[in-house]
Design a protein around this motif. Sequence first.
Motif, PDB file in Angstrom:
ATOM      1  N   UNK A  47       0.861  -1.184   0.000  1.00 31.25           N
ATOM      2  CA  UNK A  47       0.000   0.000   0.000  1.00 31.25           C
ATOM      3  C   UNK A  47       0.897   1.233   0.000  1.00 31.25           C
ATOM      4  N   UNK A  48       0.626   2.183  -0.889  1.00 34.77           N
ATOM      5  CA  UNK A  48       1.476   3.354  -1.023  1.00 34.77           C
ATOM      6  C   UNK A  48       0.900   4.613  -0.410  1.00 34.77           C
ATOM      7  N   UNK A  49       0.264   5.432  -1.228  1.00 35.21           N
ATOM      8  CA  UNK A  49      -0.178   6.755  -0.782  1.00 35.21           C
ATOM      9  C   UNK A  49      -1.075   6.741   0.449  1.00 35.21           C
ATOM     10  N   UNK A  50      -1.974   5.758   0.624  1.00 34.77           N
ATOM     11  CA  UNK A  50      -2.757   5.752   1.867  1.00 34.77           C
ATOM     12  C   UNK A  50      -1.898   5.686   3.129  1.00 34.77           C
ATOM     13  N   UNK A  51      -0.681   5.130   3.016  1.00 35.40           N
ATOM     14  CA  UNK A  51       0.217   5.100   4.172  1.00 35.40           C
ATOM     15  C   UNK A  51       0.809   6.482   4.455  1.00 35.40           C
ATOM     16  N   UNK A  52       0.928   7.329   3.436  1.00 33.72           N
ATOM     17  CA  UNK A  52       1.360   8.711   3.677  1.00 33.72           C
ATOM     18  C   UNK A  52       0.281   9.442   4.463  1.00 33.72           C
ATOM     19  N   UNK A  53      -0.961   9.254   4.050  1.00 38.22           N
ATOM     20  CA  UNK A  53      -2.081   9.964   4.669  1.00 38.22           C
ATOM     21  C   UNK A  53      -2.481   9.374   6.019  1.00 38.22           C
ATOM     22  N   UNK A  54      -2.165   8.105   6.236  1.00 36.61           N
ATOM     23  CA  UNK A  54      -2.615   7.407   7.436  1.00 36.61           C
ATOM     24  C   UNK A  54      -1.471   6.613   8.059  1.00 36.61           C
ATOM     25  N   UNK A  55      -0.711   7.216   8.969  1.00 37.31           N
ATOM     26  CA  UNK A  55       0.351   6.462   9.647  1.00 37.31           C
ATOM     27  C   UNK A  55      -0.186   5.209  10.341  1.00 37.31           C
ATOM     28  N   UNK A  56      -1.463   5.274  10.756  1.00 40.22           N
ATOM     29  CA  UNK A  56      -2.122   4.159  11.437  1.00 40.22           C
ATOM     30  C   UNK A  56      -2.998   3.362  10.471  1.00 40.22           C
TER      31      UNK A  56
END
Length: 346
Positions: free
Chosen positions: A314-323
Amino acid sequence: MTDNLFESFSLNDTITLQNRILMAPLTRCMADENLVPTDLMAQYYGRRADAGLIISEAAIIRPDGQGYPNTPGIFNQEQIEGWKKITTAVHLNGGKIFAQLWHTGRIAHSHFSGVTTVAPSAIAKSGTVARMRELTYEVPKAVNQEEIAQLIVDYANAAQNAIKAGFDGVEIHGANGYLIDQFLHHDTNRRDDEFGGTPENMVRFPLAVVDAIINAIGNEKTALRVSPGAYVNLAGDDRDRQVFDYLLPELEKRNLAYLHIGIFDDSQEFEYLNGTASSYVRGHYKNTLVGVGSYTAESASDAIDNNQFDLIAIGRPFIANPDYVAKVRKNEPLVEYSEEMLASLV
């Protein structure tokens, strides 16, 4: 239902992941002026340690491999010490992390290193450098056999540096039109020696890099990312299919930790692959496969159930969501990614 994403998964006898969700490598351009990872980067990665595995942003194996500003290196002691802060933060929070090893080939620019860009063939990419639009891509020098031998050594040294820095393993960046991928596609490999012209020759350098890293740190700590479908930084060619038809069984023999698809959107189909990149690779590679490319947790869970791949990056969602992992587990809404998020590390 996404329960299968939270199953543990054994890459091999020595590395078991706490779940099937990987944090994809995400270029952030946040290293310091000496390409040393910073304390902020350590905090950023540490907050995402509940991923089954973090794949670091790509780390340059030597100075002439740099194609973007402030991308971290892994070729000197100061950089190793910077990465140690990151691996320590991830491990203290219960996570695992692989270093992605990178040489951008013809996507590099002498502005960064002061030396000539190198590639399989002397063919420039059109356009301007990402994030530095004032720079136009240069015609690279076609590497000779001695320079190829040195590149193989440099990749292996970078892998050893990664282990010294505390990484659990390495992912070789062989995708997305960078150096290794440039050898694997006819658009960028016009050579007529033993490194070009036929599938056997075009895979010679990539496989030599894989073998050198396996010899240096072990196959269980060695992974690879590939892009059989050309979609960025180079153009596709129908003959590319034969190259990857030859490459994938060779990789399967090497019992890598995993093979990772390089694609931004896995719904994209390639005529010469008769479908998507992931379906093509799964049909030719039976070992652990990592899917990626605009999947949601739900669509990734379905794909894993359907044996399209074993793990999801998973890429960009990990930027937006550290959790991200915790939110998916609890079925909580995600913060939507936006370009403004690239301006800082959170």
